[in-house]
Design a protein around this motif. Sequence first.
Motif, PDB file in Angstrom:
ATOM      1  N   MET A   1       3.834   6.091   9.799  1.00 25.83           N
ATOM      2  CA  MET A   1       3.632   5.656   8.409  1.00 25.83           C
ATOM      3  C   MET A   1       4.389   4.355   8.170  1.00 25.83           C
ATOM      4  SD  MET A   1       4.496   7.719   4.886  1.00 25.83           S
ATOM      5  CE  MET A   1       6.276   7.690   5.191  1.00 25.83           C
ATOM      6  N   THR A   2       3.689   3.342   7.721  1.00 21.40           N
ATOM      7  CA  THR A   2       4.272   2.016   7.527  1.00 21.40           C
ATOM      8  C   THR A   2       4.006   1.534   6.107  1.00 21.40           C
ATOM      9  OG1 THR A   2       3.919   1.466   9.866  1.00 21.40           O
ATOM     10  CG2 THR A   2       4.289  -0.371   8.343  1.00 21.40           C
ATOM     11  N   LEU A   3       5.024   0.983   5.474  1.00 26.00           N
ATOM     12  CA  LEU A   3       4.861   0.364   4.161  1.00 26.00           C
ATOM     13  C   LEU A   3       4.466  -1.093   4.376  1.00 26.00           C
ATOM     14  CD1 LEU A   3       5.184   0.381   1.059  1.00 26.00           C
ATOM     15  CD2 LEU A   3       7.587  -0.229   1.420  1.00 26.00           C
ATOM     16  N   LEU A   4       3.376  -1.519   3.729  1.00 30.03           N
ATOM     17  CA  LEU A   4       2.872  -2.875   3.898  1.00 30.03           C
ATOM     18  C   LEU A   4       2.676  -3.540   2.539  1.00 30.03           C
ATOM     19  CD1 LEU A   4       1.447  -5.203   5.557  1.00 30.03           C
ATOM     20  CD2 LEU A   4      -0.677  -3.949   5.167  1.00 30.03           C
ATOM     21  N   ALA A   5       3.176  -4.775   2.415  1.00 33.67           N
ATOM     22  CA  ALA A   5       2.868  -5.623   1.263  1.00 33.67           C
ATOM     23  C   ALA A   5       2.121  -6.838   1.793  1.00 33.67           C
ATOM     24  CB  ALA A   5       4.148  -6.056   0.552  1.00 33.67           C
ATOM     25  N   LEU A   6       0.916  -7.057   1.285  1.00 31.29           N
ATOM     26  CA  LEU A   6       0.086  -8.168   1.747  1.00 31.29           C
ATOM     27  C   LEU A   6      -0.411  -8.938   0.537  1.00 31.29           C
ATOM     28  CD1 LEU A   6      -2.609  -8.181   4.492  1.00 31.29           C
ATOM     29  CD2 LEU A   6      -3.239  -8.926   2.197  1.00 31.29           C
ATOM     30  N   GLY A   7      -0.337 -10.277   0.591  1.00 28.87           N
ATOM     31  CA  GLY A   7      -0.761 -11.013  -0.592  1.00 28.87           C
ATOM     32  C   GLY A   7      -0.980 -12.493  -0.380  1.00 28.87           C
TER      33      GLY A   7
END
Length: 424
Positions: free
Chosen positions: A1-7
């Motif tokens: 499980m990985t937390l990802l912020a993409l923008g």
Amino acid sequence: MTLLALGINHKTADVAVREQVAFTPEQLEAALAQLKALPVVDEAAVLSTCNRTELYCVIQSQGERPLLEWLGGFHGLPVESLMRCAYHYLDDAAARHLMRVASGLDSMVLGEPQILGQIKDAYQQARQVKGLGGELERLFQHTFAVAKQVRTETGIGENPVSVAYAAVSLASRIFDDFSRSRALLVGAGETIELVARHLHEAGVRELTVANRTRERAEQLAGEFGAEAIALGEIPRALEQADIVITSTAAPLPILGKGMVERALKVRRHRPIFMVDIAVPRDIEPQVGELDDVFLYTVDNLHEVIEENRRHRQVAARQAEELIDQGVGQWLHERRVRGAGDLIRRYREQGEAQRQAAEAQALAQLARGGDPEKVLRRLSQQLTNRLLHGPTLRLREASGAERHDLIQAAESLLLDPAAPSQDPE
């Protein structure tokens, strides 16, 4: 499980790109549902403002490309063009990014307060479509607490400055006396409300608020003694406006070149100052080609914004320290939760083995077995079942010279206070 912020934001792309990836309020529910339905995504939230479009997700692998492909597909854009201006952060870096955004440290106007409310809106929208699970729920709640601490313990929010303030400040450099100017505001959201307040305080004598729903325009206009009109009445109002500031969520421009040209003729070519804060843009870019129009977009406010940034650098450094602490706390709590899940699964495994051994012993007793022998066999079987897996893996670790695992096992499995079994 990985937390990802993409923008994609104002630092990586200009407004022409940002408006193509922005989500309108009407699109958000469908977008969240699609994003959450991706096979690699477990949890999802979408933040879309005039300066940024960001996806916060819990994913099953560390690849961001499936999300970029989805974002490009949703907006009809090639993924290669998005890759040139997109950024992504994982786990603690993603958490840090969200906390910095919520605290106004990543905004065009350093410390601006509006972004926190926009993040809270994004959080509520994700909750409504069941896009949040435990991981994002806890991250957003922790982020709100850190942002509140930054606001109360630093001077980042003193003398609040926003994009709305920057737009009015830029207008003041062109108009010496606001009391002789008329302003047309298009939209009725929080940004336009701030614009109206700043213009009213600066002494603008006549304000007109145009909005898709006239009721909302009337509500806002009533606060400042302004006139409320519908969008269809903009051409008439434009003929009288010296200042035009727009900020709507419309997917297409509201003010076109032809409309402005006709207004200029009626005005006998008296100039109009325009600021388009919206993304996607409310004013066609070609309007800026007209001789008597001074058109600025949100990207043109940098000079005013940089002046604000210099005054807030000390508070920003203090805020960064608080965010460092906030990220550390979040990581600690996440590790504790991770150990809690492992403990739960380990206990469930042990309980299953106990129940199996117990059922076997009860069956033997029901068949008339000797209770003492059954009890001895039960204790032996239970001990063997509980120790078999760890013993086998310890031997494998020893053969592979995994001394780290052996040392960890010694710390986890052996109780120094337990009595040793002395030979008789």
